[in-house]
Design a protein around this motif. Structure first.
Motif, PDB file in Angstrom:
ATOM      1  N   ILE A   1      -2.890  -2.432 -10.609  1.00  0.00           N
ATOM      2  CA  ILE A   1      -3.857  -3.871 -10.985  1.00  0.00           C
ATOM      3  C   ILE A   1      -2.451  -5.061 -10.381  1.00  0.00           C
ATOM      4  CG2 ILE A   1      -3.804  -5.797 -13.005  1.00  0.00           C
ATOM      5  CD1 ILE A   1      -4.760  -2.904 -14.474  1.00  0.00           C
ATOM      6  N   SER A   2      -1.502  -5.081 -10.713  1.00  0.00           N
ATOM      7  CA  SER A   2      -0.150  -5.672 -10.092  1.00  0.00           C
ATOM      8  C   SER A   2      -0.943  -6.511  -8.215  1.00  0.00           C
ATOM      9  CB  SER A   2       1.362  -5.616  -9.937  1.00  0.00           C
ATOM     10  OG  SER A   2       1.642  -6.956  -9.293  1.00  0.00           O
ATOM     11  N   SER A   3      -0.994  -4.808  -7.351  1.00  0.00           N
ATOM     12  CA  SER A   3      -1.560  -5.243  -6.533  1.00  0.00           C
ATOM     13  C   SER A   3      -2.653  -5.497  -5.861  1.00  0.00           C
ATOM     14  CB  SER A   3      -0.881  -3.511  -5.901  1.00  0.00           C
ATOM     15  OG  SER A   3       0.435  -3.214  -5.807  1.00  0.00           O
ATOM     16  N   TYR A   4      -3.633  -4.914  -6.924  1.00  0.00           N
ATOM     17  CA  TYR A   4      -4.794  -5.970  -6.357  1.00  0.00           C
ATOM     18  C   TYR A   4      -5.122  -7.036  -6.612  1.00  0.00           C
ATOM     19  CZ  TYR A   4      -9.573  -7.384  -7.933  1.00  0.00           C
ATOM     20  OH  TYR A   4     -11.165  -8.375  -8.399  1.00  0.00           O
TER      21      TYR A   4
ATOM     22  N   SER B   1       3.303   3.009   2.619  1.00  0.00           N
ATOM     23  CA  SER B   1       3.844   4.296   3.904  1.00  0.00           C
ATOM     24  C   SER B   1       5.632   3.977   3.403  1.00  0.00           C
ATOM     25  CB  SER B   1       4.749   3.207   5.142  1.00  0.00           C
ATOM     26  OG  SER B   1       4.641   1.701   5.058  1.00  0.00           O
ATOM     27  N   LYS B   2       5.527   3.015   2.064  1.00  0.00           N
ATOM     28  CA  LYS B   2       6.865   3.087   1.032  1.00  0.00           C
ATOM     29  C   LYS B   2       6.408   2.738  -0.649  1.00  0.00           C
ATOM     30  CE  LYS B   2       9.294  -0.890   2.124  1.00  0.00           C
ATOM     31  NZ  LYS B   2       8.481  -1.781   3.721  1.00  0.00           N
ATOM     32  N   ASP B   3       7.354   2.665  -1.483  1.00  0.00           N
ATOM     33  CA  ASP B   3       6.834   2.801  -2.673  1.00  0.00           C
ATOM     34  C   ASP B   3       6.491   1.338  -2.752  1.00  0.00           C
ATOM     35  OD1 ASP B   3       6.903   5.082  -3.707  1.00  0.00           O
ATOM     36  OD2 ASP B   3       8.754   5.193  -4.137  1.00  0.00           O
ATOM     37  N   THR B   4       7.016   0.797  -2.846  1.00  0.00           N
ATOM     38  CA  THR B   4       7.025  -0.569  -2.535  1.00  0.00           C
ATOM     39  C   THR B   4       6.015  -1.829  -2.117  1.00  0.00           C
ATOM     40  OG1 THR B   4       8.494  -1.357  -0.904  1.00  0.00           O
ATOM     41  CG2 THR B   4       9.622  -1.737  -3.255  1.00  0.00           C
ATOM     42  N   ASP B   5       5.326  -0.485  -0.804  1.00  0.00           N
ATOM     43  CA  ASP B   5       4.151  -1.701  -0.067  1.00  0.00           C
ATOM     44  C   ASP B   5       3.259  -1.688  -1.201  1.00  0.00           C
ATOM     45  OD1 ASP B   5       5.683  -1.861   2.424  1.00  0.00           O
ATOM     46  OD2 ASP B   5       4.636   0.219   2.593  1.00  0.00           O
ATOM     47  N   ASP B   6       2.233  -2.562  -0.646  1.00  0.00           N
ATOM     48  CA  ASP B   6       0.768  -3.045  -1.399  1.00  0.00           C
ATOM     49  C   ASP B   6      -0.254  -2.262  -0.135  1.00  0.00           C
ATOM     50  OD1 ASP B   6       1.425  -4.230  -3.964  1.00  0.00           O
ATOM     51  OD2 ASP B   6       2.348  -5.919  -1.901  1.00  0.00           O
ATOM     52  N   SER B   7      -1.243  -1.621  -0.753  1.00  0.00           N
ATOM     53  CA  SER B   7      -2.176  -1.231   0.125  1.00  0.00           C
ATOM     54  C   SER B   7      -3.512  -1.486   0.009  1.00  0.00           C
ATOM     55  CB  SER B   7      -2.216   0.197   0.208  1.00  0.00           C
ATOM     56  OG  SER B   7      -2.377   1.121  -0.052  1.00  0.00           O
TER      57      SER B   7
ATOM     58  N   TRP C   1      -5.188  -1.719  -3.168  1.00  0.00           N
ATOM     59  CA  TRP C   1      -6.286  -2.676  -3.695  1.00  0.00           C
ATOM     60  C   TRP C   1      -7.861  -2.196  -4.572  1.00  0.00           C
ATOM     61  CZ3 TRP C   1     -11.449  -3.515  -2.930  1.00  0.00           C
ATOM     62  CH2 TRP C   1     -12.071  -4.622  -3.079  1.00  0.00           C
ATOM     63  N   LEU C   2      -8.088  -0.902  -4.454  1.00  0.00           N
ATOM     64  CA  LEU C   2      -8.768  -0.207  -4.500  1.00  0.00           C
ATOM     65  C   LEU C   2      -8.934   0.174  -6.472  1.00  0.00           C
ATOM     66  CD1 LEU C   2     -11.721   1.171  -4.117  1.00  0.00           C
ATOM     67  CD2 LEU C   2     -10.621   3.290  -3.694  1.00  0.00           C
TER      68      LEU C   2
END
Length: 341
Positions: free
Chosen positions: A99-102, A131-137, A141-142
């Protein structure tokens, strides 16, 4: 004891396959032993593991909490107090991250959405998958989008995680197929595999291309360099995969000596379009990795997943998209280079 109620995303799976995904650290031999001893039951009865699951089936796993956590791969914190299981805490933390990434990524343009799929217009700069745990993708988002809009529950995420079906490079924009359900994932992935779903891209290349053509070759990706190499004939090397790309000119810009192309991706290998166009002397503008000319204000390859065309012969579940075409309009970057005309 753990009780699992089968939902739509788990139906039609074999019981043993479901159990292996739910208990990844357990061997199949152990799972079959637990079924024989009725330590795992299906709808209150002994099961062999070959049964096909249906919605609302109930699986009961008669393990101690510590044993269940061990086979699920959940670490146990002996200092944790309270009545909530670690598995519940683990999935809650996961949901918070998604949810934070979204929220961090923000609203994206949804081209089409139904119960099983969502077609999203991905902006350049956003990773398809982290590609790493800290990424947002886009994949994060989905899941965050579905949680925020109550389209999936945290408990459902324990057995099925929505995901993208076709991956775009970070700086390639445009249409991405996202599966909201297992049926959506299976259907879309089968169409991509069978090449009955057609993907078209728009790009701008250097030089004049006046005729449509089809390119064939063999591609190898050097993972360390994150770059692919193409040969026109079979090199007899298992590292190379067959590739096929079609293209047609949309418009030639004489003053710029650039051509707007529509490219149909027949096979779908990493960097395929970029490297294939370079191989014929017409690299994508901005794509310096594959010989493209630098363009002021453009820091990446100008490549856009423009439209999807779905086959007509889909089952009734997908009758709303059968034979349909979906378009993600070109981003403003295209117009800033070639003008609005």
């Amino acid at each position: 004891m753990k009780e699992i109620v089968i939902g739509n995303n788990e139906s039609d799976k074999r019981l043993d396959g479901f159990l292996k995904s739910y208990l990844p650290n357990a061997s199949m031999g152990f799972i079959y032993k637990m079924l024989r001893k009725k330590n795992i039951t299906l709808n209150g009865k002994k099961a062999s593991g070959t049964e096909k699951l249906a919605s609302n089936d109930v699986i009961c796993i008669f393990f101690a909490d510590e044993t269940l956590e061990k086979f699920r791969g959940i670490s146990t914190d002996s200092t944790q107090s309270g009545n909530n299981s670690n598995s519940r805490s683990d999935i809650q933390d996961y949901c918070k991250r998604e949810i934070s990434s979204y929220k961090k990524i923000g609203e994206l343009k949804v081209i089409y959405e139904n119960k099983h799929v969502i077609f999203v217009d991905k902006p350049a700069g956003l990773l398809s998958q982290k590609s790493k745990d800290t990424d947002d993708s886009l994949n994060d988002w989905l899941i965050g989008y579905m949680l925020t809009n109550n389209l999936i529950t945290p408990s459902e995420l324990e057995t099925y995680k929505p995901s993208i079906c076709n991956r775009l490079d970070r700086n390639t924009s445009g249409l991405v197929i996202c599966a909201k359900s297992l049926l959506g994932a299976r259907t879309m992935n089968n169409m991509l595999k069978d090449r009955t779903l057609h993907k078209y891209y728009r790009t701008i290349v250097t030089g004049q291309i006046s005729e449509s053509s089809e390119l064939k070759g063999f591609l190898y990706k050097d993972e360390k360099k994150n770059k692919v190499f193409i040969k026109t004939s079979d090199p007899g090397d298992d590292r190379y995969s067959y590739i096929e790309t079609e293209y047609k000119p949309v418009r030639y810009y004489y003053d710029l000596d650039m051509t707007l192309l529509e490219v149909k991706l027949i096979t779908g290998k990493p960097h395929q379009i970029r490297a294939h166009l370079q191989s014929i002397g017409h690299p994508i503008i901005g794509d310096v990795k594959y010989g493209g000319s630098p363009v002021k204000g453009l820091k990446y390859q100008l490549l856009h997943s423009y439209r999807l065309v779905l086959p007509k012969d889909l089952n009734d579940v997908f009758c709303d998209i059968a034979g349909k075409e979906f378009i993600a309009e070109l981003p403003d970057t295209f117009g800033s280079i070639i003008g609005k005309g």
